[in-house]
Design a protein around this motif. Structure first.
Motif, mmCIF file in Angstrom:
data_model
loop_
_atom_site.group_PDB
_atom_site.id
_atom_site.type_symbol
_atom_site.label_atom_id
_atom_site.label_comp_id
_atom_site.label_asym_id
_atom_site.label_seq_id
_atom_site.Cartn_x
_atom_site.Cartn_y
_atom_site.Cartn_z
ATOM 1 N N ASN A 139 -4.048 -27.915 3.024
ATOM 2 C CA ASN A 139 -3.562 -28.100 4.381
ATOM 3 C C ASN A 139 -4.693 -28.508 5.303
ATOM 4 O O ASN A 139 -5.865 -28.342 4.972
ATOM 5 C CB ASN A 139 -2.890 -26.821 4.894
ATOM 6 C CG ASN A 139 -3.863 -25.667 5.032
ATOM 7 O OD1 ASN A 139 -4.633 -25.595 6.001
ATOM 8 N ND2 ASN A 139 -3.862 -24.746 4.078
ATOM 9 N N ILE A 171 2.916 -36.000 0.169
ATOM 10 C CA ILE A 171 3.925 -35.641 1.170
ATOM 11 C C ILE A 171 3.337 -34.608 2.120
ATOM 12 O O ILE A 171 2.670 -33.665 1.693
ATOM 13 C CB ILE A 171 5.188 -35.081 0.491
ATOM 14 C CG1 ILE A 171 5.788 -36.133 -0.443
ATOM 15 C CG2 ILE A 171 6.201 -34.629 1.534
ATOM 16 C CD1 ILE A 171 6.901 -35.597 -1.316
ATOM 17 N N SER A 172 3.584 -34.789 3.405
ATOM 18 C CA SER A 172 3.066 -33.844 4.395
ATOM 19 C C SER A 172 4.136 -33.433 5.386
ATOM 20 O O SER A 172 5.080 -34.192 5.643
ATOM 21 C CB SER A 172 1.885 -34.455 5.147
ATOM 22 O OG SER A 172 2.298 -35.566 5.906
ATOM 23 N N ASN A 173 3.995 -32.230 5.925
ATOM 24 C CA ASN A 173 4.859 -31.720 6.987
ATOM 25 C C ASN A 173 3.983 -31.189 8.101
ATOM 26 O O ASN A 173 3.016 -30.462 7.843
ATOM 27 C CB ASN A 173 5.762 -30.601 6.475
ATOM 28 C CG ASN A 173 6.935 -31.148 5.689
ATOM 29 O OD1 ASN A 173 7.536 -32.144 6.061
ATOM 30 N ND2 ASN A 173 7.258 -30.499 4.596
ATOM 31 N N ASP A 174 4.327 -31.530 9.318
ATOM 32 C CA ASP A 174 3.573 -31.096 10.488
ATOM 33 C C ASP A 174 4.279 -29.958 11.212
ATOM 34 O O ASP A 174 5.504 -29.985 11.371
ATOM 35 C CB ASP A 174 3.395 -32.254 11.479
ATOM 36 C CG ASP A 174 2.282 -33.183 11.061
ATOM 37 O OD1 ASP A 174 2.518 -34.391 10.979
ATOM 38 O OD2 ASP A 174 1.165 -32.684 10.813
ATOM 39 N N TYR A 175 3.473 -29.017 11.676
ATOM 40 C CA TYR A 175 3.955 -27.914 12.506
ATOM 41 C C TYR A 175 3.072 -27.840 13.744
ATOM 42 O O TYR A 175 1.868 -28.104 13.670
ATOM 43 C CB TYR A 175 3.913 -26.604 11.727
ATOM 44 C CG TYR A 175 4.759 -26.637 10.476
ATOM 45 C CD1 TYR A 175 4.216 -27.036 9.264
ATOM 46 C CD2 TYR A 175 6.109 -26.286 10.513
ATOM 47 C CE1 TYR A 175 4.985 -27.092 8.119
ATOM 48 C CE2 TYR A 175 6.886 -26.327 9.372
ATOM 49 C CZ TYR A 175 6.319 -26.746 8.184
ATOM 50 O OH TYR A 175 7.084 -26.800 7.046
ATOM 51 N N ARG A 217 -0.862 -29.145 9.093
ATOM 52 C CA ARG A 217 -0.218 -30.126 8.215
ATOM 53 C C ARG A 217 -0.318 -29.623 6.781
ATOM 54 O O ARG A 217 -1.410 -29.488 6.230
ATOM 55 C CB ARG A 217 -0.873 -31.487 8.359
ATOM 56 C CG ARG A 217 -0.326 -32.542 7.402
ATOM 57 C CD ARG A 217 -0.825 -33.932 7.778
ATOM 58 N NE ARG A 217 -0.218 -34.412 9.009
ATOM 59 C CZ ARG A 217 -0.510 -35.586 9.572
ATOM 60 N NH1 ARG A 217 -1.416 -36.372 9.026
ATOM 61 N NH2 ARG A 217 0.102 -35.962 10.679
ATOM 62 N N ASN A 218 0.845 -29.327 6.202
ATOM 63 C CA ASN A 218 0.909 -28.953 4.796
ATOM 64 C C ASN A 218 0.950 -30.209 3.956
ATOM 65 O O ASN A 218 1.698 -31.145 4.259
ATOM 66 C CB ASN A 218 2.173 -28.138 4.510
ATOM 67 C CG ASN A 218 1.993 -26.658 4.751
ATOM 68 O OD1 ASN A 218 0.902 -26.114 4.622
ATOM 69 N ND2 ASN A 218 3.074 -25.993 5.092
ATOM 70 N N TRP A 219 0.188 -30.205 2.872
ATOM 71 C CA TRP A 219 0.170 -31.341 1.956
ATOM 72 C C TRP A 219 0.668 -30.929 0.580
ATOM 73 O O TRP A 219 0.271 -29.887 0.059
ATOM 74 C CB TRP A 219 -1.259 -31.884 1.783
ATOM 75 C CG TRP A 219 -1.778 -32.640 2.953
ATOM 76 C CD1 TRP A 219 -2.594 -32.178 3.940
ATOM 77 C CD2 TRP A 219 -1.535 -34.010 3.261
ATOM 78 N NE1 TRP A 219 -2.876 -33.177 4.851
ATOM 79 C CE2 TRP A 219 -2.234 -34.310 4.458
ATOM 80 C CE3 TRP A 219 -0.800 -35.035 2.651
ATOM 81 C CZ2 TRP A 219 -2.214 -35.581 5.048
ATOM 82 C CZ3 TRP A 219 -0.781 -36.293 3.241
ATOM 83 C CH2 TRP A 219 -1.481 -36.547 4.412
ATOM 84 N N TYR A 220 1.560 -31.754 0.017
ATOM 85 C CA TYR A 220 1.945 -31.622 -1.372
ATOM 86 C C TYR A 220 1.866 -33.012 -1.982
ATOM 87 O O TYR A 220 2.708 -33.853 -1.714
ATOM 88 C CB TYR A 220 3.349 -31.035 -1.522
ATOM 89 C CG TYR A 220 3.770 -30.911 -2.959
ATOM 90 C CD1 TYR A 220 4.715 -31.787 -3.515
ATOM 91 C CD2 TYR A 220 3.185 -29.959 -3.785
ATOM 92 C CE1 TYR A 220 5.077 -31.686 -4.840
ATOM 93 C CE2 TYR A 220 3.553 -29.855 -5.115
ATOM 94 C CZ TYR A 220 4.491 -30.718 -5.634
ATOM 95 O OH TYR A 220 4.837 -30.618 -6.961
ATOM 96 N N ASN A 241 -2.099 -27.695 15.477
ATOM 97 C CA ASN A 241 -1.311 -28.374 14.444
ATOM 98 C C ASN A 241 -1.711 -27.877 13.065
ATOM 99 O O ASN A 241 -2.891 -27.629 12.800
ATOM 100 C CB ASN A 241 -1.548 -29.880 14.530
ATOM 101 C CG ASN A 241 -0.990 -30.635 13.342
ATOM 102 O OD1 ASN A 241 -1.686 -30.930 12.377
ATOM 103 N ND2 ASN A 241 0.294 -30.972 13.415
ATOM 104 N N GLN A 254 8.891 -22.378 6.641
ATOM 105 C CA GLN A 254 8.499 -22.602 8.025
ATOM 106 C C GLN A 254 7.122 -22.035 8.293
ATOM 107 O O GLN A 254 6.667 -21.132 7.606
ATOM 108 C CB GLN A 254 9.524 -21.966 8.977
ATOM 109 C CG GLN A 254 10.829 -22.714 9.076
ATOM 110 C CD GLN A 254 10.678 -24.079 9.718
ATOM 111 O OE1 GLN A 254 9.726 -24.331 10.448
ATOM 112 N NE2 GLN A 254 11.594 -24.976 9.422
#
Length: 120
Positions: free
Chosen positions: A32, A105-109, A99-102, A97, A1
């Protein structure tokens, strides 16, 4: 998180300046993007500016030349938004905001939002 804590909003007269800050903590990937979005009453959330961990920036056309995004990566990932020559139409809730990048694939917080009000 990931946790994002914003600060710096407020009330300012047209033509004035404000500086927003957002400190990130938690599971931040080495690749990110951090940025700011805003949402005015009755409107959709829109991009203001973003900056990658390597310093590449992107701005909405409406803010180019008036707003500057920057960041520090040490000791904490912190992003700043320096807003100059503010206009009443800049009034909105501003959201930080990350945004984690792998790979692809990304996830936003998102942060909780901070109100910016520009009076005419």
């Amino acid at each position: 998180q990931v946790q994002l804590v914003e600060s710096g909003g407020g009330l300012v007269q047209a033509g004035g300046s404000l500086r927003l800050s957002c400190a990130a903590s938690g599971s931040i990937f080495s690749t990110n993007t951090m940025g700011w979005f805003r949402q005015a009453p009755g409107k959709q959330r829109e991009l203001v500016a973003t900056i990658t961990n390597s310093g590449i920036t992107n701005y909405a056309d409406s803010v180019k030349g008036r707003i500057v995004i920057s960041r520090n990566n040490n000791p904490k990932n912190t992003v700043y938004l320096q807003m100059n020559s503010l206009k009443p139409e800049d009034t909105a809730v501003y959201y930080c905001n990350l945004r984690n990048w792998y790979i692809t694939i990304s996830n936003d917080y998102w942060g909780q939002g901070t109100q910016v009000t520009v009076s005419s």
